[in-house]
Write an enzyme that holds these catalytic residues in place. Structure first.
Site, short mmCIF file in Angstrom:
data_model
loop_
_atom_site.label_atom_id
_atom_site.label_comp_id
_atom_site.label_asym_id
_atom_site.label_seq_id
_atom_site.Cartn_x
_atom_site.Cartn_y
_atom_site.Cartn_z
N GLU A 100 0.82 -1.22 0.00
CA GLU A 100 0.00 0.00 0.00
C GLU A 100 0.85 1.27 0.00
OE1 GLU A 100 -3.54 2.23 2.58
OE2 GLU A 100 -2.83 0.26 3.21
N LYS A 119 -2.38 -2.15 -3.26
CA LYS A 119 -3.42 -1.27 -2.73
C LYS A 119 -3.00 0.18 -2.98
CE LYS A 119 -6.16 -0.16 1.39
NZ LYS A 119 -6.63 -0.60 2.70
#
Length: 346
Positions: free
Chosen positions: A179, A221
């Site tokens: 992420e 992500k």
């Protein structure tokens, strides 16, 4: 050393299976407490447990969510009746995940920038979480856009941390969610957001390659390309979708198991609309599933309605399920604002 490759591939596919996304409920105790305080909810371990139990026991949640990302406190908790939350998740047919970073800390020598920490002892934590039943993990890096920011040093340090984390997770049997969040805060333009996000993702995949991370055993992500919150710039749904897919196609190998977007402070409706447009308009161009890994964009209506009151649990769960269903439809390109109204509670 155990070879988890096939298990990791299977789990990564499950996490982004058709019509499903990942529920980010891994807020630290501090973040959770701040949200509770804003609504007058007592900031105790038992109230945090009640809230997480509310989420995980929502009927039919697994129709739209492949698995939740948990915080360390949550993965060790049980329901009010003593059922481990991990059992609740498994019985619902979902995969449990766990946040393993220890937070974004001030980046020495670079005012206004953060670097995510948590590599020390990570292999041991991964082993413990795998034994407990976790099957995927999350590590969040934050990139700030500002005057002279981000620095190349900040991008590279965070990219390196993400890659080391991902390699350690795969060695220990956990699918890594990678992420790199480019923050929405600031007065930067949409074009500047694109530039920074593109540069960041290029650096991340270079480091992932250097660390021998298996792309088909990981989930990305990322954040969407949007103008800074204080910029005053208006961006159409189509522009957001087009520019976001453009930087992904440019930087993300086709073998990556899936893309699960963060909502990053967008409104719940905008998060759904942007995801839907990507799938509806550009889905056929994408070699990977494009879905969601939202937190507030799914949970906030439920949290606000519950507000710590036991009598409101069922209605709060309906609101949670409504948002999960909206985003499930968006992940298939089938969401509309009209459906939003039809699905909404009367």
């Amino acid at each position: 050393m155990t070879d988890y490759a096939q298990e990791l591939r299977n789990n990564a596919k499950t996490m982004v299976s058709a019509g499903k996304g990942i529920l980010a409920m891994d807020e630290s105790n501090g973040t959770c407490n701040r949200r509770f305080e804003a609504l007058g909810i007592p900031t105790t371990e038992s109230y945090r447990r009640d809230y997480r139990e509310l989420i995980l026991t929502t009927p039919a949640l697994s129709d739209y969510v492949s698995g939740p990302i948990l915080y360390d406190e949550t993965i060790r908790q049980s329901t009010a009746l003593g059922v481990p939350l991990l059992k609740v998740i498994a019985d619902a047919g979902m995969l449990p995940g766990i946040k393993v970073d220890t937070g974004a800390k001030d980046f020495s020598g670079h005012p206004g920038e953060k670097v995510t920490e948590g590599l020390d002892g990570l292999a041991d934590r991964v082993a413990e979480y795998y034994q407990m039943g976790a099957r995927f993990a999350k590590w969040r890096a934050v990139i700030t856009i500002g005057d002279g920011l981000p620095s190349r040093a900040c991008i590279e340090a965070n990219a390196h941390g993400l890659a080391r984390y991902a390699a350690i997770c795969q060695a220990g049997g956990l699918v890594p969610i990678v992420e790199p969040e480019v923050l929405i805060d600031g007065n930067h333009t949409m074009a500047r957001c694109y530039e920074v996000t593109d540069t960041t993702l290029h650096a991340v995949f270079h480091q992932l390659y250097m660390q021998d991370v298996a792309y088909d055993q990981m989930i990305l992500k990322p954040s969407m390309v949007v103008p800074g919150k204080a910029s005053g710039e208006e961006a159409s749904v189509t522009d957001v979708a087009e520019m976001t897919i453009q930087y992904l196609l440019k930087n993300v190998p086709s073998t990556v198991a899936g893309i699960a977007f963060l909502s990053g402070g967008q409104t719940k409706e905008a998060s759904s609309a942007h995801l839907n447009e990507m799938n509806h308009r550009f889905g056929e161009q994408c070699p990977w599933p494009v879905t969601f890994s939202y937190a507030r964009a799914i949970q906030q209506p439920a949290l606000e309605h519950w507000a710590g009151e036991t009598s409101r649990v069922s209605e709060a769960q309906q609101r949670l399920l409504h948002r999960a269903k909206c985003n499930s439809l968006a992940s298939k390109g089938e969401y509309t604002s009209e459906l939003e109204k039809q699905l909404a509670l009367v």
